[in-house]
Design a protein around this motif. Structure first.
Motif, PDB file in Angstrom:
ATOM      1  N   ARG A 264       0.833  -1.202   0.000  1.00  0.00           N
ATOM      2  CA  ARG A 264       0.000   0.000   0.000  1.00  0.00           C
ATOM      3  C   ARG A 264       0.875   1.262   0.000  1.00  0.00           C
ATOM      4  O   ARG A 264       0.600   2.228  -0.721  1.00  0.00           O
ATOM      5  CB  ARG A 264      -0.899  -0.022   1.244  1.00  0.00           C
ATOM      6  CG  ARG A 264      -2.176   0.730   1.051  1.00  0.00           C
ATOM      7  CD  ARG A 264      -3.143   0.624   2.218  1.00  0.00           C
ATOM      8  NE  ARG A 264      -3.218  -0.673   2.860  1.00  0.00           N
ATOM      9  CZ  ARG A 264      -2.907  -0.909   4.132  1.00  0.00           C
ATOM     10  NH1 ARG A 264      -2.502   0.067   4.900  1.00  0.00           N
ATOM     11  NH2 ARG A 264      -3.007  -2.121   4.633  1.00  0.00           N
ATOM     12  N   LEU A 265       1.934   1.234   0.773  1.00  0.00           N
ATOM     13  CA  LEU A 265       2.852   2.387   0.806  1.00  0.00           C
ATOM     14  C   LEU A 265       3.519   2.604  -0.549  1.00  0.00           C
ATOM     15  O   LEU A 265       3.713   3.746  -0.997  1.00  0.00           O
ATOM     16  CB  LEU A 265       3.920   2.183   1.894  1.00  0.00           C
ATOM     17  CG  LEU A 265       3.451   2.357   3.336  1.00  0.00           C
ATOM     18  CD1 LEU A 265       4.563   1.977   4.299  1.00  0.00           C
ATOM     19  CD2 LEU A 265       3.027   3.794   3.578  1.00  0.00           C
ATOM     20  N   ALA A 266       3.892   1.504  -1.220  1.00  0.00           N
ATOM     21  CA  ALA A 266       4.525   1.632  -2.536  1.00  0.00           C
ATOM     22  C   ALA A 266       3.555   2.268  -3.535  1.00  0.00           C
ATOM     23  O   ALA A 266       3.938   3.141  -4.329  1.00  0.00           O
ATOM     24  CB  ALA A 266       4.982   0.263  -3.033  1.00  0.00           C
TER      25      ALA A 266
ATOM     26  N   ARG B 210       1.965   9.700  -5.468  1.00  0.00           N
ATOM     27  CA  ARG B 210       2.507  11.017  -5.104  1.00  0.00           C
ATOM     28  C   ARG B 210       3.546  11.488  -6.116  1.00  0.00           C
ATOM     29  O   ARG B 210       3.611  12.674  -6.449  1.00  0.00           O
ATOM     30  CB  ARG B 210       3.121  10.960  -3.692  1.00  0.00           C
ATOM     31  CG  ARG B 210       2.065  10.881  -2.606  1.00  0.00           C
ATOM     32  CD  ARG B 210       2.670  10.889  -1.241  1.00  0.00           C
ATOM     33  NE  ARG B 210       1.627  10.785  -0.213  1.00  0.00           N
ATOM     34  CZ  ARG B 210       1.855  10.576   1.061  1.00  0.00           C
ATOM     35  NH1 ARG B 210       3.102  10.419   1.488  1.00  0.00           N
ATOM     36  NH2 ARG B 210       0.863  10.509   1.916  1.00  0.00           N
ATOM     37  N   GLU B 211       4.386  10.550  -6.580  1.00  0.00           N
ATOM     38  CA  GLU B 211       5.382  10.929  -7.593  1.00  0.00           C
ATOM     39  C   GLU B 211       4.693  11.401  -8.877  1.00  0.00           C
ATOM     40  O   GLU B 211       5.100  12.409  -9.483  1.00  0.00           O
ATOM     41  CB  GLU B 211       6.307   9.747  -7.904  1.00  0.00           C
ATOM     42  CG  GLU B 211       7.295   9.448  -6.799  1.00  0.00           C
ATOM     43  CD  GLU B 211       8.139   8.211  -7.085  1.00  0.00           C
ATOM     44  OE1 GLU B 211       8.034   7.653  -8.204  1.00  0.00           O
ATOM     45  OE2 GLU B 211       8.885   7.799  -6.191  1.00  0.00           O
TER      46      GLU B 211
ATOM     47  N   ALA C 283       3.251  14.778  -8.340  1.00  0.00           N
ATOM     48  CA  ALA C 283       4.319  15.786  -8.310  1.00  0.00           C
ATOM     49  C   ALA C 283       4.786  16.095  -9.732  1.00  0.00           C
ATOM     50  O   ALA C 283       5.024  17.260 -10.085  1.00  0.00           O
ATOM     51  CB  ALA C 283       5.485  15.289  -7.452  1.00  0.00           C
ATOM     52  N   LYS C 284       4.894  15.067 -10.603  1.00  0.00           N
ATOM     53  CA  LYS C 284       5.297  15.282 -11.998  1.00  0.00           C
ATOM     54  C   LYS C 284       4.253  16.124 -12.735  1.00  0.00           C
ATOM     55  O   LYS C 284       4.593  17.041 -13.495  1.00  0.00           O
ATOM     56  CB  LYS C 284       5.492  13.955 -12.725  1.00  0.00           C
ATOM     57  CG  LYS C 284       6.750  13.226 -12.329  1.00  0.00           C
ATOM     58  CD  LYS C 284       6.874  11.915 -13.090  1.00  0.00           C
ATOM     59  CE  LYS C 284       8.082  11.133 -12.644  1.00  0.00           C
ATOM     60  NZ  LYS C 284       8.193   9.857 -13.345  1.00  0.00           N
ATOM     61  N   LYS C 285       2.974  15.809 -12.513  1.00  0.00           N
ATOM     62  CA  LYS C 285       1.901  16.577 -13.171  1.00  0.00           C
ATOM     63  C   LYS C 285       1.953  18.036 -12.751  1.00  0.00           C
ATOM     64  O   LYS C 285       1.826  18.945 -13.576  1.00  0.00           O
ATOM     65  CB  LYS C 285       0.521  16.001 -12.826  1.00  0.00           C
ATOM     66  CG  LYS C 285       0.213  14.712 -13.542  1.00  0.00           C
ATOM     67  CD  LYS C 285      -1.164  14.217 -13.165  1.00  0.00           C
ATOM     68  CE  LYS C 285      -1.476  12.873 -13.803  1.00  0.00           C
ATOM     69  NZ  LYS C 285      -2.777  12.341 -13.407  1.00  0.00           N
ATOM     70  N   LYS C 286       2.133  18.275 -11.444  1.00  0.00           N
ATOM     71  CA  LYS C 286       2.210  19.656 -10.956  1.00  0.00           C
ATOM     72  C   LYS C 286       3.403  20.372 -11.570  1.00  0.00           C
ATOM     73  O   LYS C 286       3.314  21.545 -11.944  1.00  0.00           O
ATOM     74  CB  LYS C 286       2.312  19.690  -9.426  1.00  0.00           C
ATOM     75  CG  LYS C 286       1.007  19.405  -8.726  1.00  0.00           C
ATOM     76  CD  LYS C 286       1.162  19.533  -7.234  1.00  0.00           C
ATOM     77  CE  LYS C 286      -0.137  19.216  -6.519  1.00  0.00           C
ATOM     78  NZ  LYS C 286      -0.008  19.322  -5.074  1.00  0.00           N
TER      79      LYS C 286
END
Length: 159
Positions: free
Chosen positions: A127-129, A135-136, A139-142
């Protein structure tokens, strides 16, 4: 007035009292029987010394030899024997044993969970992976949106 409702008590109707002379005669007879028994036992004990080991016998104990497994005899123990008995592991009740086993199992599970070897720990790590990947990607989209805005802002300034 009549006593129709009350019943007669039968207590004390057939009382028998012994004469004091009869009681004294019985006591003398019992005492003479005891004396005869003592003399017989003493003559027997002079032949065998086994009675001295157990002490004086009362009543019919001398006549009937029994071994009572429930009878506790106080035996003299040496200090070295007492130390070995008290040093042995105390017996735990079933509830105490189960409580200790539960605590030990809980500690083992926490250790395995920390190492990631349990099913629950593996599910948590998976689940953490997934969350890290999301999130990565976010972050790339942002970052791409921010670069796109900057590019638009520079394009509008050049005009």
């Amino acid at each position: 007035m009549s006593r129709a409702g009350k019943k007669k008590s039968r207590k004390g109707q057939h009382r028998h009292f012994n004469n004091p002379e009869e009681i004294e005669a019985q006591m003398k007879e019992v005492e003479s029987n005891r004396y005869r028994e003592r003399t017989e036992i003493e003559s027997d004990s002079s032949e065998s010394e086994s009675d001295d080991e157990h002490g004086a016998k009362k009543g019919v104990e001398g006549l009937i030899e029994i071994e009572n497994p429930n009878r506790v005899t106080n035996k003299m123990k040496k200090a070295s024997q007492l130390d070995t008995e008290t040093a042995s592991k105390p017996q735990l009740s079933r509830r105490e044993r189960e409580e200790i086993e539960k605590q030990q199992a809980r500690v083992r599970y926490q250790k395995m969970h920390a190492e990631g070897k349990t099913d629950e720990a593996k599910a948590d790590l998976a689940r953490l992976a997934i969350i890290r990947k999301q999130r990565e990607e976010n972050a790339k989209k942002k970052e791409e949106e921010r670069k796109a805005k900057e590019a638009k802002a520079q394009a509008s300034k050049k005009r």
